[in-house]
Design a protein around this motif. Sequence first.
Motif, PDB file in Angstrom:
ATOM      1  N   ALA A  92       0.827  -1.202   0.000  1.00  0.00           N
ATOM      2  CA  ALA A  92       0.000   0.000   0.000  1.00  0.00           C
ATOM      3  C   ALA A  92       0.865   1.257   0.000  1.00  0.00           C
ATOM      4  CB  ALA A  92      -0.936  -0.001   1.205  1.00  0.00           C
ATOM      5  N   GLN A  93       1.953   1.248   0.756  1.00  0.00           N
ATOM      6  CA  GLN A  93       2.850   2.403   0.807  1.00  0.00           C
ATOM      7  C   GLN A  93       3.568   2.618  -0.528  1.00  0.00           C
ATOM      8  OE1 GLN A  93       5.388   2.566   4.377  1.00  0.00           O
ATOM      9  NE2 GLN A  93       3.951   1.180   5.367  1.00  0.00           N
ATOM     10  N   VAL A  94       3.931   1.511  -1.177  1.00  0.00           N
ATOM     11  CA  VAL A  94       4.572   1.612  -2.491  1.00  0.00           C
ATOM     12  C   VAL A  94       3.618   2.245  -3.499  1.00  0.00           C
ATOM     13  CG1 VAL A  94       5.411   0.269  -4.462  1.00  0.00           C
ATOM     14  CG2 VAL A  94       6.238  -0.246  -2.163  1.00  0.00           C
ATOM     15  N   LEU A  95       2.346   1.841  -3.451  1.00  0.00           N
ATOM     16  CA  LEU A  95       1.346   2.418  -4.351  1.00  0.00           C
ATOM     17  C   LEU A  95       1.176   3.915  -4.098  1.00  0.00           C
ATOM     18  CD1 LEU A  95      -1.431  -0.328  -4.420  1.00  0.00           C
ATOM     19  CD2 LEU A  95      -0.047   0.449  -6.346  1.00  0.00           C
ATOM     20  N   TYR A  96       1.156   4.303  -2.836  1.00  0.00           N
ATOM     21  CA  TYR A  96       1.041   5.726  -2.491  1.00  0.00           C
ATOM     22  C   TYR A  96       2.211   6.511  -3.101  1.00  0.00           C
ATOM     23  CZ  TYR A  96       0.733   9.972   0.374  1.00  0.00           C
ATOM     24  OH  TYR A  96       0.646  11.278   0.799  1.00  0.00           O
ATOM     25  N   LYS A  97       3.417   5.993  -2.892  1.00  0.00           N
ATOM     26  CA  LYS A  97       4.597   6.681  -3.425  1.00  0.00           C
ATOM     27  C   LYS A  97       4.541   6.758  -4.947  1.00  0.00           C
ATOM     28  CE  LYS A  97       9.662   6.544  -3.340  1.00  0.00           C
ATOM     29  NZ  LYS A  97       9.873   6.551  -4.786  1.00  0.00           N
ATOM     30  N   HIS A  98       4.109   5.679  -5.581  1.00  0.00           N
ATOM     31  CA  HIS A  98       4.038   5.633  -7.037  1.00  0.00           C
ATOM     32  C   HIS A  98       3.072   6.696  -7.573  1.00  0.00           C
ATOM     33  CE1 HIS A  98       4.860   3.653 -10.822  1.00  0.00           C
ATOM     34  NE2 HIS A  98       3.571   3.494 -11.072  1.00  0.00           N
ATOM     35  N   TRP A  99       1.949   6.881  -6.863  1.00  0.00           N
ATOM     36  CA  TRP A  99       0.922   7.811  -7.322  1.00  0.00           C
ATOM     37  C   TRP A  99       1.219   9.260  -6.920  1.00  0.00           C
ATOM     38  CZ3 TRP A  99      -4.733   6.571  -8.384  1.00  0.00           C
ATOM     39  CH2 TRP A  99      -4.872   5.275  -8.907  1.00  0.00           C
ATOM     40  N   ASP A 107      -2.883   7.454 -16.171  1.00  0.00           N
ATOM     41  CA  ASP A 107      -3.544   8.563 -16.857  1.00  0.00           C
ATOM     42  C   ASP A 107      -4.834   8.052 -17.494  1.00  0.00           C
ATOM     43  OD1 ASP A 107      -2.858   7.190 -19.162  1.00  0.00           O
ATOM     44  OD2 ASP A 107      -1.282   8.587 -19.770  1.00  0.00           O
ATOM     45  N   GLU A 108      -5.478   8.873 -18.289  1.00  0.00           N
ATOM     46  CA  GLU A 108      -6.764   8.493 -18.876  1.00  0.00           C
ATOM     47  C   GLU A 108      -6.653   7.312 -19.827  1.00  0.00           C
ATOM     48  OE1 GLU A 108      -6.604  11.944 -22.334  1.00  0.00           O
ATOM     49  OE2 GLU A 108      -7.848  12.222 -20.543  1.00  0.00           O
ATOM     50  N   ASN A 109      -5.419   7.010 -20.241  1.00  0.00           N
ATOM     51  CA  ASN A 109      -5.197   5.841 -21.107  1.00  0.00           C
ATOM     52  C   ASN A 109      -4.656   4.644 -20.331  1.00  0.00           C
ATOM     53  OD1 ASN A 109      -5.932   7.245 -23.549  1.00  0.00           O
ATOM     54  ND2 ASN A 109      -3.952   8.308 -23.442  1.00  0.00           N
ATOM     55  N   GLY A 110      -4.576   4.799 -19.011  1.00  0.00           N
ATOM     56  CA  GLY A 110      -4.085   3.709 -18.173  1.00  0.00           C
ATOM     57  C   GLY A 110      -2.581   3.610 -18.116  1.00  0.00           C
ATOM     58  N   LYS A 111      -1.872   4.637 -18.629  1.00  0.00           N
ATOM     59  CA  LYS A 111      -0.406   4.631 -18.627  1.00  0.00           C
ATOM     60  C   LYS A 111       0.129   5.510 -17.499  1.00  0.00           C
ATOM     61  CE  LYS A 111      -0.048   3.881 -23.625  1.00  0.00           C
ATOM     62  NZ  LYS A 111       0.499   4.401 -24.904  1.00  0.00           N
ATOM     63  N   PRO A 112       1.373   5.254 -17.030  1.00  0.00           N
ATOM     64  CA  PRO A 112       1.964   6.074 -15.966  1.00  0.00           C
ATOM     65  C   PRO A 112       2.020   7.545 -16.392  1.00  0.00           C
ATOM     66  CG  PRO A 112       3.260   4.093 -16.316  1.00  0.00           C
ATOM     67  CD  PRO A 112       2.263   4.158 -17.436  1.00  0.00           C
ATOM     68  N   TYR A 113       1.450   8.415 -15.578  1.00  0.00           N
ATOM     69  CA  TYR A 113       1.245   9.815 -15.951  1.00  0.00           C
ATOM     70  C   TYR A 113       2.551  10.534 -16.314  1.00  0.00           C
ATOM     71  CZ  TYR A 113      -0.228  14.714 -15.656  1.00  0.00           C
ATOM     72  OH  TYR A 113      -0.472  16.043 -15.930  1.00  0.00           O
TER      73      TYR A 113
END
Length: 336
Positions: A92-99, A107-113
């Motif tokens: 969960a912490q890794v996901l927070y950092k990633h976002w 992004d709106e296309n499902g790719k890393p912003y």
Amino acid sequence: MSQAYVVFEVIVHDELDPEYLMMWFRRPEFDRYARFKSHGSARETFDWEEMCEVELPIPSIEKQRKIVKEYNTVVNRIKLIEQLNQKLEETAQVLYKHWFVDFEFPDENGKPYKSSGGKMVWNEELEKEIPEGWKNGKFDNIANQFSGYSFKGDEYSLEEGTTVVRGENVTEKGFRWDTHKMWNKDLPGRASDCYLKPYDIIVGMDGSKVGKNWGIVGDYQLPLLLAQRVSCLRGKKSFYQCFIYLSFFNKRFEEYVGQVHTGTSVPHISGDQILEFPVIVADDKIYESFQLSVVKLIDRIHNNLCESESLQKLKELLLSKMTQVEVEEKEVVHAS
């Protein structure tokens, strides 16, 4: 080993299993017995002579090993749950950092912003680039805060009622219930507004570990009431909750409290100071999507904690039943 301690071992293993003996020592009744038998003022001592007088039922060695095996099965399952929850928490912490730190949310296309060319703008306050439309903010932008009710301590019940979350029940990333107190009377004043909800974030406001003690409420723990000197953070929108909770980890809440708390002998933080904790403010769609991704992990953690609490009770039951073990003759253990 310090000379203040006495080391001994079981010498007849086919009559007494060392792990069985250790189980006996783990019983809270033995703690009370040892305290009663100890002596001294500045430093209490439970000496070797007293240890040699300890009595316990000794069933057959086969029965002892069966009891130990049952106990270890429960203990090992509890340890496994702790390890699993640690992994879920880290995920969960890794996901927070990633976002919210690396800005690689889908992004709106499902790719890393960010790495996919998402527009970034310079933020003077943060002194770095952040996604367009985001800003530097604080908990107050996305959360409400309230503290609990001042229940009268002499009116608590230890047997029935609704559990009251007091400062001593809030630990590092969780709760403890060994000092369990309940309320079984009518709710006075605003106390009826102090019922907690799933995913509420509870923060201890006083004590030497202020800034470290906080946790997120699980549905399995309800109903709960909140006592005075404990704060509850509740998102202004339900999908803010997981972001708020994980901000405590990744935004170093402990360091922030160390800078703003008041009091010396008993550190204290106010509800307003909690709301001033700095966080990045994003678009609601981001928070909503993040909540959907992370709440499954939080729910799994809570399910595991529910199982762990049941196993803890089973472990205590196994220890308590040792006094009921049937033996042909009551024996005295003499350690030497």
